[in-house]
Design an enzyme around this catalytic site. Structure first.
Site, PDB file in Angstrom:
ATOM      1  CB  VAL A  12      20.402  -3.580  26.740  1.00 33.31           C
ATOM      2  CG1 VAL A  12      19.615  -4.842  26.400  1.00 33.31           C
ATOM      3  CG2 VAL A  12      20.624  -3.494  28.244  1.00 33.31           C
ATOM      4  CB  SER A  42      20.503   4.631  32.016  1.00 35.52           C
ATOM      5  OG  SER A  42      19.133   4.878  32.097  1.00 35.52           O
ATOM      6  CB  THR A  43      24.363   3.229  28.458  1.00 33.99           C
ATOM      7  OG1 THR A  43      23.345   2.240  28.573  1.00 33.99           O
ATOM      8  CG2 THR A  43      25.709   2.563  28.287  1.00 33.99           C
ATOM      9  CB  VAL A 171      10.700   3.560  17.483  1.00 32.04           C
ATOM     10  CG1 VAL A 171       9.461   2.684  17.365  1.00 32.04           C
ATOM     11  CG2 VAL A 171      11.902   2.872  16.845  1.00 32.04           C
ATOM     12  CG  HIS A 222      21.082   6.640  41.583  1.00 29.08           C
ATOM     13  ND1 HIS A 222      21.174   6.495  42.932  1.00 29.08           N
ATOM     14  CD2 HIS A 222      22.310   6.349  41.082  1.00 29.08           C
ATOM     15  CE1 HIS A 222      22.414   6.121  43.232  1.00 29.08           C
ATOM     16  NE2 HIS A 222      23.128   6.040  42.132  1.00 29.08           N
ATOM     17  CE1 TYR A 253      27.709   4.498  42.233  1.00 34.07           C
ATOM     18  CE2 TYR A 253      25.655   4.329  43.451  1.00 34.07           C
ATOM     19  CZ  TYR A 253      26.351   4.749  42.339  1.00 34.07           C
ATOM     20  OH  TYR A 253      25.710   5.419  41.327  1.00 34.07           O
ATOM     21  CB  VAL A 350      19.329  -4.788  31.489  1.00 31.48           C
ATOM     22  CG1 VAL A 350      20.635  -5.552  31.580  1.00 31.48           C
ATOM     23  CG2 VAL A 350      18.200  -5.683  30.994  1.00 31.48           C
ATOM     24  CD1 TRP A 351      20.126  -2.490  37.116  1.00 36.65           C
ATOM     25  CD2 TRP A 351      21.848  -2.096  38.481  1.00 36.65           C
ATOM     26  NE1 TRP A 351      19.619  -1.980  38.290  1.00 36.65           N
ATOM     27  CE2 TRP A 351      20.653  -1.731  39.152  1.00 36.65           C
ATOM     28  CE3 TRP A 351      23.058  -1.930  39.152  1.00 36.65           C
ATOM     29  CZ2 TRP A 351      20.654  -1.214  40.444  1.00 36.65           C
ATOM     30  CZ3 TRP A 351      23.054  -1.417  40.440  1.00 36.65           C
ATOM     31  CH2 TRP A 351      21.858  -1.058  41.083  1.00 36.65           C
ATOM     32  CG  ASP A 538       7.657 -29.636  38.670  1.00 37.32           C
ATOM     33  OD1 ASP A 538       7.488 -28.402  38.643  1.00 37.32           O
ATOM     34  OD2 ASP A 538       7.754 -30.286  39.729  1.00 37.32           O
ATOM     35  CB  THR A 540       0.019 -32.090  38.746  1.00 37.10           C
ATOM     36  OG1 THR A 540       1.201 -31.878  39.510  1.00 37.10           O
ATOM     37  CG2 THR A 540      -0.624 -33.381  39.186  1.00 37.10           C
ATOM     38  N   GLY A 552      -2.116 -28.400  37.138  1.00 35.81           N
ATOM     39  CA  GLY A 552      -1.393 -27.587  38.128  1.00 35.81           C
ATOM     40  C   GLY A 552      -0.052 -27.179  37.536  1.00 35.81           C
TER      41      GLY A 552
HETATM   42  C1  LIG Z   1      23.234   7.748  37.976  1.00 32.57           C
HETATM   43  C2  LIG Z   1      23.238   6.337  37.545  1.00 32.57           C
HETATM   44  C3  LIG Z   1      24.226   5.502  37.977  1.00 32.57           C
HETATM   45  C4  LIG Z   1      24.241   4.177  37.560  1.00 32.57           C
HETATM   46  N1  LIG Z   1      25.256   3.401  37.956  1.00 32.57           N
HETATM   47  C5  LIG Z   1      25.348   2.159  37.504  1.00 32.57           C
HETATM   48  C6  LIG Z   1      26.457   1.381  37.808  1.00 32.57           C
HETATM   49  O1  LIG Z   1      27.370   1.863  38.457  1.00 32.57           O
HETATM   50  N2  LIG Z   1      26.486   0.089  37.405  1.00 32.57           N
HETATM   51  C7  LIG Z   1      25.472  -0.444  36.671  1.00 32.57           C
HETATM   52  O2  LIG Z   1      25.554  -1.616  36.354  1.00 32.57           O
HETATM   53  N3  LIG Z   1      24.416   0.282  36.321  1.00 32.57           N
HETATM   54  C8  LIG Z   1      24.320   1.566  36.717  1.00 32.57           C
HETATM   55  N4  LIG Z   1      23.244   2.321  36.380  1.00 32.57           N
HETATM   56  C9  LIG Z   1      22.161   1.712  35.609  1.00 32.57           C
HETATM   57  C10 LIG Z   1      22.529   1.616  34.134  1.00 32.57           C
HETATM   58  O3  LIG Z   1      23.038   2.818  33.709  1.00 32.57           O
HETATM   59  C11 LIG Z   1      21.346   1.242  33.271  1.00 32.57           C
HETATM   60  O4  LIG Z   1      20.600   0.237  33.872  1.00 32.57           O
HETATM   61  C12 LIG Z   1      21.778   0.814  31.883  1.00 32.57           C
HETATM   62  O5  LIG Z   1      22.646   1.756  31.334  1.00 32.57           O
HETATM   63  C13 LIG Z   1      20.589   0.633  30.972  1.00 32.57           C
HETATM   64  O6  LIG Z   1      21.036   0.362  29.666  1.00 32.57           O
HETATM   65  P1  LIG Z   1      19.980   0.250  28.474  1.00 32.57           P
HETATM   66  O7  LIG Z   1      20.725  -0.041  27.255  1.00 32.57           O
HETATM   67  O8  LIG Z   1      18.900  -0.660  28.879  1.00 32.57           O
HETATM   68  O9  LIG Z   1      19.277   1.678  28.445  1.00 32.57           O
HETATM   69  P2  LIG Z   1      19.796   3.080  27.884  1.00 32.57           P
HETATM   70  O10 LIG Z   1      21.223   3.251  28.026  1.00 32.57           O
HETATM   71  O11 LIG Z   1      18.913   4.104  28.511  1.00 32.57           O
HETATM   72  O12 LIG Z   1      19.489   2.975  26.351  1.00 32.57           O
HETATM   73  C14 LIG Z   1      18.176   3.018  25.848  1.00 32.57           C
HETATM   74  C15 LIG Z   1      18.235   3.733  24.526  1.00 32.57           C
HETATM   75  O13 LIG Z   1      16.971   3.637  23.880  1.00 32.57           O
HETATM   76  C16 LIG Z   1      16.802   4.814  23.136  1.00 32.57           C
HETATM   77  N5  LIG Z   1      15.363   4.978  22.860  1.00 32.57           N
HETATM   78  C17 LIG Z   1      14.368   5.039  23.752  1.00 32.57           C
HETATM   79  N6  LIG Z   1      13.193   5.212  23.128  1.00 32.57           N
HETATM   80  C18 LIG Z   1      13.449   5.253  21.814  1.00 32.57           C
HETATM   81  C19 LIG Z   1      12.638   5.406  20.656  1.00 32.57           C
HETATM   82  N7  LIG Z   1      11.312   5.570  20.750  1.00 32.57           N
HETATM   83  N8  LIG Z   1      13.233   5.386  19.454  1.00 32.57           N
HETATM   84  C20 LIG Z   1      14.575   5.220  19.325  1.00 32.57           C
HETATM   85  N9  LIG Z   1      15.393   5.080  20.404  1.00 32.57           N
HETATM   86  C21 LIG Z   1      14.843   5.088  21.617  1.00 32.57           C
HETATM   87  C22 LIG Z   1      17.333   5.884  24.066  1.00 32.57           C
HETATM   88  O14 LIG Z   1      17.656   7.073  23.407  1.00 32.57           O
HETATM   89  C23 LIG Z   1      18.525   5.205  24.706  1.00 32.57           C
HETATM   90  O15 LIG Z   1      19.727   5.539  24.074  1.00 32.57           O
HETATM   91  C24 LIG Z   1      23.212   3.670  36.751  1.00 32.57           C
HETATM   92  C25 LIG Z   1      22.214   4.513  36.322  1.00 32.57           C
HETATM   93  C26 LIG Z   1      22.223   5.835  36.717  1.00 32.57           C
HETATM   94  C27 LIG Z   1      21.140   6.708  36.255  1.00 32.57           C
END
Ligand SMILES: Cc1cc2nc3c(=O)[nH]c(=O)nc-3n(C[C@H](O)[C@H](O)[C@H](O)COP(=O)(O)OP(=O)(O)OC[C@H]3O[C@@H](n4cnc5c(N)ncnc54)[C@H](O)[C@@H]3O)c2cc1C
Length: 807
Positions: A12, A42-43, A171, A222, A253, A350-351, A538, A540, A552
């Site tokens: 993201v 998670s990514t 941060v 998960h 899946y 966000v996925w 919209d 009222t 409203g």
């Molecule tokens: C096992 C598994 C399987 C999945 N399979 C799928 C799939 O097949 N398809 C799909 O669409 N989604 C899937 N997902 C979900 C998907 O991985 C996540 O929803 C997505 O990667 C989130 O992206 P992100 O950028 O929001 O978060 P992240 O990738 O978690 O990135 C957030 C970043 O913020 C950084 N951060 C956090 N706090 C701080 C701080 N205080 N200071 C500096 N940096 C910080 C972290 O280090 C991290 O790198 C899966 C998730 C899991 C766990």
């Protein structure tokens, strides 16, 4: 140009940096506590399977944009998206039927999809067992996002445009001054900022806590496993060639990774984790977002997997994880600027599937002031207060994890915690056998068993099994009885605010399209528009005094929007919880209300769209002469403490007039007969007032937000319109979101659909191209695998001259 800090370099954060720099916003710093380009969120470990089909049009479009963008992103000639297609398989007749419904959802969002036979599915994915299958949904453009690679490509592209990415930098705090963000404190010092966007994924709640923002995000673990290389896959040389698979019936899946298979499972107990308990990078065994695998939770997964992919039997698992990602209380992400702190934005939960679409909308929002797609479902300011409590967030997050692959009906309410909010009328509604669904946490009756006797007088066409869930023929009987007599509807769940103080009139004039310079006691239906004349809501507006308005609105988003823009001398107060509302609607409503007050309620004394403060019996009320069901009637408001007395007073007096209690089912059917649009369902910020048939609610002369854009629209050259479709066969029921076809091609989609009990027709409002919007145009609506003929009809179908309302 604003200084923008993005927290997090997951999919993201990287996409957002790319989208911002593409729009010329180069002063972007991405701060990441992990290592670039594999920071450990998670990514970093997700298998990246992308299924675009979604019950929400916006989410489906976010997914399509993600596919389109990642497919076009190259790294050394390789695409960041493997378009291998997807198969969702059915092994039961119910699932097979649902695949047809899902094909419709895909088509109505512009995604190519069709249900194929077991033989065709096996041809696409030879590991599937044929005799268990009844069919599959095939989406050729689905596939696999190579998310880590995409992060790097987008990150490096952003850097080449001037952005900075700083790894190993955490941060720690967010600085504020004068009600807005001023910068962030990190392990590498302070970075000034005008805008901070938290893209911290599962750490989102921790970042929220730094500014006092509760976030409706629940991290959950998960389970995902990879097998050792399988001989059955030895013929495949590429990273992935087989379609990604879903077997929702078993919460499973699958994706191929070279010669091994990844198996993901949602069938285990929900494993909730607190954001504060996620390990720091240096303490985590593999990475912070991976927890130790718990084999006891995996029990049963492979046995079920083998049922559909027999070659998985006895295959060794060589990699396994409890990976963390976010769930929310309503399954939608969090997007936008938080109303509690100017300059503090969020794009979380966000996925990968939706990441690039979400990032595009965020960048448009930041740079242009509004996103092109309608994002009300995802707006960070949408939550009711109860949705922000930690117990609620954990319970709902866990439940949504359990239900992620369940077959859910569009009307399926949350089952727990219930009841959560009840109106003061609840005991009486229970006595009458109310069948309750949930709305903004409230119990809201859909119909009343007490009205079963009405079925002897009014008949209602039967329904198929799916559409008769959460439905009763009593709904039709209630609607007919109200049109002939009088009914009492609980309208408490509709949100209400007070806008008061010197300057309230000028403030509302500036933001709404209504002509509000009318005498106190007047009511005006009008719109909130964005700068592009897209409809934000919209509303009222009821003028109680010179600078005293009772309004409203549709949701907390409206309330926060008005609050954020209100000058110091104008007060915007949410009075929903402290008040209740009853709709007294039907031709006998005036006689009934008149019997309870000495004030004159005649048409001359209290005309249509006028309001009055009065008493009904002992109860002080605001009586508003309007009705959303298109019938003579009143919305009656009082404070919550008088709820029971108000109900009992009306009920007692109503005995002489045949008063019935009527539910939301009848309300919806009646409002559609009258052509009244419902915000979020029938129209949203993607539509302008001309297209939505609401230009009557826009005042002449301008002076309101969006006026310039509105005046530049030519109502005679619109590309699409919201129309009223009448189904040829009144027994053909559709429920909303189905695709609309013309000569076999998808041309639009249904918004709301109900049977019009007064007119005896099944109605479906739908968005269609302008050239097909003229009355008499023949179209079809695809419901599951049936195409129902329908014709564009008069809008509205009931009382177009407003004689019933104005009499
Ligand atoms: C096992 C598994 C399987 C999945 N399979 C799928 C799939 O097949 N398809 C799909 O669409 N989604 C899937 N997902 C979900 C998907 O991985 C996540 O929803 C997505 O990667 C989130 O992206 P992100 O950028 O929001 O978060 P992240 O990738 O978690 O990135 C957030 C970043 O913020 C950084 N951060 C956090 N706090 C701080 C701080 N205080 N200071 C500096 N940096 C910080 C972290 O280090 C991290 O790198 C899966 C998730 C899991 C766990």
């Amino acid at each position: 140009m604003p200084k923008i800090i993005i927290i997090g370099a997951g999919i993201v954060g990287c996409s957002l940096a790319d989208e911002l720099t593409e729009r010329g916003y180069y002063d972007v710093v991405v701060i990441e506590k992990g290592k670039l380009w594999n920071p450990g969120g998670s990514t970093s470990h997700a298998p990246g399977v992308v299924f675009q089909t979604n019950g929400s049009r916006t989410m489906a479009q976010f997914a399509s944009q993600t596919v389109e963008k990642l497919y076009g992103l190259r790294h050394g000639g390789d695409s960041c998206f493997l378009k291998v297609g997807s198969l969702e398989i059915a092994t039961t007749p119910e699932r097979l039927a649902d695949l047809h419904r899902r094909a419709g959802l895909a088509l109505s969002s512009g995604i190519s999809a069709h249900v194929i036979s077991p033989a065709e599915a096996v041809k696409l994915h030879p590991l599937l067992v044929r005799d268990k299958l009844l069919g599959a949904l095939y989406v050729p453009d689905d596939g696999i996002a190579r998310a880590k690679l995409a992060d790097q490509v987008m990150g490096e592209r952003s850097i080449s445009r001037g952005a900075r990415f700083i790894g190993d930098c955490e941060v720690l705090a967010i600085d504020q001054g004068d009600g807005r963000v001023t910068g962030v404190q990190t392990t590498q010092g302070v970075f000034p900022a005008d805008i901070v966007v938290s893209c911290a994924g599962i750490w989102g709640p921790k970042i929220g806590a730094m500014v006092g923002m509760p976030k409706a995000i629940q991290p959950l673990a998960h389970q995902l496993c990879y097998t050792a290389p399988m001989p059955e896959l030895s013929g495949y040389k590429g990273e992935s060639e087989l379609p990604v698979l879903r077997h929702q019936g078993s919460d499973l899946y699958f994706r191929q990774r070279e010669q091994s298979m990844a198996v993901g499972w949602y069938g285990h107990r929900p494993l909730t984790v607190r954001a504060e308990d996620i390990l720091p990078c240096d303490a985590a065994e593999v990475m912070p977002s991976q927890m130790t695998f718990t084999p006891e939770d995996w029990k049963g997964a492979m046995e079920q997997a083998v049922e559909v992919i027999p070659s998985l039997k006895d295959k060794e698992i060589v990699e396994s994880m409890n990976g963390l990602f976010s769930f929310t209380v309503d399954n939608f992400p969090l997007m936008g600027e938080w109303s509690g702190l100017k300059g503090f934005w969020v794009a979380e939960a966000v996925w990968i599937t939706h990441a690039c679409g979400v990032a595009r909308a965020m960048a448009e929002w930041i740079v242009e002031g509004q996103p092109k797609l309608a994002v009300h479902e995802c707006d960070v300011n949408r939550f009711e207060t109860h949705q922000l409590g930690s117990q609620h967030i954990e319970e709902r997050g866990a439940q949504n994890y359990i239900e992620v692959y369940d077959l859910l009906h569009p009307l399926q309410p949350m089952e727990s915690p219930r009841p959560l909010r009840t109106t003061g009328f609840y005991p009486r509604q229970q006595e009458l056998g109310g069948f309750f669904l949930e709305a903004t946490g409230y119990e809201r009756p859909q119909w009343y068993k007490a009205n079963t006797g009405l079925l002897a007088r009014y008949t209602c066409p039967p329904r198929d099994e799916w559409s008769s869930k959460f439905w009763s023929p009593i709904i039709g009987a209630e609607a007919c009885a109200v049109r002939e007599g009088v009914g009492l509807f609980d309208i408490t769940t509709l949100k209400r605010i007070e806008v008061t103080g010197r300057g309230a009139l000028e403030f509302l004039e500036r933001l709404t399209t209504g002509n509000l310079r009318k005498k106190p006691g007047s009511i005006t239906y009008c719109l909130l528009l964005n700068e592009c004349a897209g409809i934000l809501s919209d509303i009222t507006v009821m003028r109680r005094g010179e600078q005293d308005f009772f309004v409203g609105v549709n949701s907390n988003i409206d309330i926060n929007y008005l609050r954020l823009l209100a000058p110091d001398n104008v007060h915007v107060r949410d009075i929903t919880g402290g008040t209740v509302g009853l709709g007294l609607f039907g031709p006998k409503s005036r006689e009934l209300a008149q019997s309870l007050t000495r004030d004159d309620l005649s048409n001359e004394a209290l005309g249509y769209f006028r309001l009055k403060s009065t008493y009904l019996g002992h109860v002080p009320v605001t009586l508003c002469r309007l009705s959303y069901v298109g019938e003579l009637g009143y919305e009656i408001y009082t404070t919550a403490d008088f709820a029971l007395k108000l109900w009992d007073t009306l009920w007692q007096a109503g005995k002489n007039y045949g008063l019935i209690a009527a539910g939301r089912g009848a309300f919806n059917s009646m409002r559609l007969e009258k052509g009244y649009r419902s915000y979020g369902t029938d129209m949203n910020s993607e539509h302008n007032p001309h297209e939505a048939g609401l230009s009557f609610a826009v005042r002449k002369g301008g002076g309101y937000r969006g006026a310039e854009a509105f005046s530049s629209l030519d109502p005679n050259s619109l590309s699409r319109r919201l129309v009223c479709l009448v189904l040829e066969n009144p027994q053909h029921v559709v429920l909303g979101k189905e695709p609309v076809l013309h000569q076999g091609n998808v041309v639009g989609y249904v918004t709301s659909s109900y049977f019009g009990h007064t007119i005896g027709k099944q109605l479906a409002y739908a968005w269609v191209p302008a050239e097909l919007s003229t009355q008499g145009s023949s179209l079809t609506i695809r419901y599951f695998n049936c195409d129902y003929p329908a014709t564009v009809g008069q809008d509205p179908q009931y009382d177009p001259k407003m004689t019933r309302l104005k009499s």
